[in-house]
Design an enzyme around this catalytic site. Structure first.
Site, PDB file in Angstrom:
ATOM      1  CE1 TYR A   1     -55.542 -29.353  51.572  1.00 22.13           C
ATOM      2  CE2 TYR A   1     -56.853 -27.646  50.521  1.00 22.13           C
ATOM      3  CZ  TYR A   1     -55.656 -28.083  51.042  1.00 22.13           C
ATOM      4  OH  TYR A   1     -54.553 -27.252  51.045  1.00 22.13           O
TER       5      TYR A   1
ATOM      6  CG  ASP B   1     -63.719 -25.916  54.782  1.00 18.04           C
ATOM      7  OD1 ASP B   1     -63.934 -24.893  54.105  1.00 18.04           O
ATOM      8  OD2 ASP B   1     -62.619 -26.499  54.809  1.00 18.04           O
TER       9      ASP B   1
ATOM     10  CE  LYS C   1     -61.092 -22.905  47.134  1.00 17.15           C
ATOM     11  NZ  LYS C   1     -59.930 -23.261  46.396  1.00 17.15           N
TER      12      LYS C   1
HETATM   13  N1  PLP Z   1     -61.190 -25.693  52.730  1.00 18.19           N
HETATM   14  C1  PLP Z   1     -61.607 -26.137  51.530  1.00 18.19           C
HETATM   15  C2  PLP Z   1     -62.915 -26.863  51.441  1.00 18.19           C
HETATM   16  C3  PLP Z   1     -60.840 -25.916  50.376  1.00 18.19           C
HETATM   17  O1  PLP Z   1     -61.254 -26.383  49.207  1.00 18.19           O
HETATM   18  C4  PLP Z   1     -59.634 -25.198  50.527  1.00 18.19           C
HETATM   19  C5  PLP Z   1     -58.804 -24.939  49.341  1.00 18.19           C
HETATM   20  O2  PLP Z   1     -59.040 -25.368  48.262  1.00 18.19           O
HETATM   21  C6  PLP Z   1     -59.240 -24.750  51.785  1.00 18.19           C
HETATM   22  C7  PLP Z   1     -60.050 -25.016  52.870  1.00 18.19           C
HETATM   23  C8  PLP Z   1     -57.973 -23.981  51.954  1.00 18.19           C
HETATM   24  O3  PLP Z   1     -58.089 -22.715  51.399  1.00 18.19           O
HETATM   25  P1  PLP Z   1     -56.779 -21.898  50.949  1.00 18.19           P
HETATM   26  O4  PLP Z   1     -56.222 -22.641  49.762  1.00 18.19           O
HETATM   27  O5  PLP Z   1     -57.276 -20.528  50.625  1.00 18.19           O
HETATM   28  O6  PLP Z   1     -55.840 -21.926  52.102  1.00 18.19           O
END
Ligand code: PLP
Length: 421
Positions: A172, A243, A271
């Site tokens: 994700y 990521d 986060k």
């Molecule tokens: N990338 C990863 C690996 C994530 O787990 C998340 C959210 O959980 C995101 C991107 C997106 O972050 P945000 O929810 O702050 O938009």
């Protein structure tokens, strides 16, 4: 807000018990309360939530509405206490309402919340992050992890003048549209990645990967997977994007890159770097980041990007983590916890696998239908896991040995019930 009344509902057994047992009544009312609150929310908010996983669709029942949180605990609208392992989906590594974050926020709020100008705080956060993650030479802050990924992908396409992005099944990367010009490959499948890159070599702009998958439960990279991504990216001049929205400052003070000793060209953050406030960031090689406006032609912007409130909470968190370096202890505690879960599962003849790394973990039941049942029984025992088997769970610095013992006891009780069914 409209006033919410209570109507007497529930099974005849619960109704009978309610007359006798005040504890049953409290529980009964709590359930009824969340149902009412959820129905009220659904009148004005699509699906009643501002982010789908919160709806409890994956685990059944009604989401619990939380009123406040402190340390390792969250408290619902009826006052019931839960030991929290969702921890803001990984944002709250220090625990809820930690004193250093509260102080950082208090000082910042008194000075104003949004100036639309640069601040020294942003430079300081960027400096801390570039020191902790050596592959990030320059960093742009955003308001969320999703925005960070969007920026990194736009940048990779501009840098390579290619379109295709490779990503992995079960990963994700935020709520952004990237199905067009995207190839989705199985995570950890080294052969597939080598074949695909060879076939499409001239068209691939970027490979984006969670170095530890955290959105299909916690899945570790197999040996040589990340190294292979680095090798093929070098060979075919592809931008390798890690990521690290979950993993940065979670496994170590810095990124998963130092943990696995594989460098990314661009890294996405989120986060933890916002200390529980909205934030994201992406950064990497100087020449690639140099394409971003105003230095270069790739436009990326945000009214609240780098706002002093999120940045102050992030600074307080990172300084605390840098000074305390609590990662060894956190991992130790998570290891013991996961071993405890495995042991009681074995005693109760429940087949499962517990994956963990650092302070993130998840439980995979051999019978996937068991998760829902496990979840709702555990919730009744006052333990709050992330409300989907595909989401990771997290320990924080605020979780005590007592919390863990209480949780193991609750899980043991739940496994006992599940084992008898
Ligand atoms: N990338 C990863 C690996 C994530 O787990 C998340 C959210 O959980 C995101 C991107 C997106 O972050 P945000 O929810 O702050 O938009």
């Amino acid at each position: 807000m409209a006033k919410i009344g209570f109507k007497v509902q529930g099974s005849p057994r619960c109704r009978a018990l309610r007359d006798m047992a005040p504890r049953c009544e409290a529980r009964f009312k709590a359930k009824d309360l969340h149902q009412k609150l959820f129905n009220e929310a659904k009148k004005y908010i699509p699906g009643g939530v501002n982010s789908p996983v919160r709806s409890f669709k994956a685990v059944g029942g009604y989401p619990i509405f939380i009123k406040k949180a402190k340390g390792s605990k969250i408290y619902d609208e009826s006052g019931k206490e839960f030991i929290d392992y969702c921890m803001g989906f990984g944002a709250m590594i220090l625990g809820h309402a930690h004193p250093v974050i509260r102080k950082g926020l208090k000082d910042a709020i008194e000075k104003g919340t949004c100036f639309g100008t640069p601040t020294r705080l942003e430079t300081e956060l960027a400096r801390l992050i570039t020191e902790a993650i050596p592959s990030i030479k320059k960093l742009r802050l955003t308001n969320s992890g999703s925005e960070a990924v969007m920026g990194a992908i736009r940048l990779a396409r501009a840098w390579t003048r290619r379109d295709i992005i490779i990503r992995f099944e079960g990963s994700y990367h935020g709520n952004i549209d990237f199905t067009k010009n995207t190839l989705v490959l199985p995570y950890n499948d080294i052969k597939k990645i080598v074949e695909t890159v060879k076939r499409e070599e001239k068209n691939i702009a970027a490979i984006i990967v969670e170095p530890v998958a955290g959105n299909m439960g916690v899945v570790l990279p197999r040996k040589n997977f990340l190294e292979t991504l680095r090798e093929v990216s070098d060979k075919y001049k592809i931008v390798l994007i890690f990521d690290e929205v979950i993993t940065s400052f979670r496994l170590t003070y810095g990124s998963a890159q130092s943990f696995f000793k594989v460098k990314a060209d661009l890294t996405c953050l989120g986060k933890i770097i916002g200390g529980g406030l909205p934030i994201g960031g992406f950064g990497g090689r100087k020449e690639v980041m140099g394409l971003l406006a105003p230095d270069g032609p790739v436009y990326q912007a945000g009214t609240f990007s780098g706002n002093p409130i999120s940045v102050s909470a992030g600074l307080a968190t990172l300084r605390f983590l840098r000074d305390q370096n609590p990662y060894k202890g956190l991992e130790e505690r998570t290891r013991n916890f996961c071993e405890g879960i495995r042991n009681i599962a074995e005693e109760n003849k429940i087949e499962l696998k517990v994956n963990f790394i650092g302070s993130m973990f998840s439980i995979f039941f051999a019978d996937s239908n068991l998760f829902k049942r496990f979840y709702s029984l555990l919730l009744k025992e006052g333990i709050y896991f992330s409300p989907s088997g595909l989401e990771a769970n997290f320990l924080s610095l605020s979780h005590t040995n007592r919390d863990i013992e209480d949780t193991i006891r609750a899980i043991s009780k739940v496994f006992g019930k599940l084992g008898r069914q």
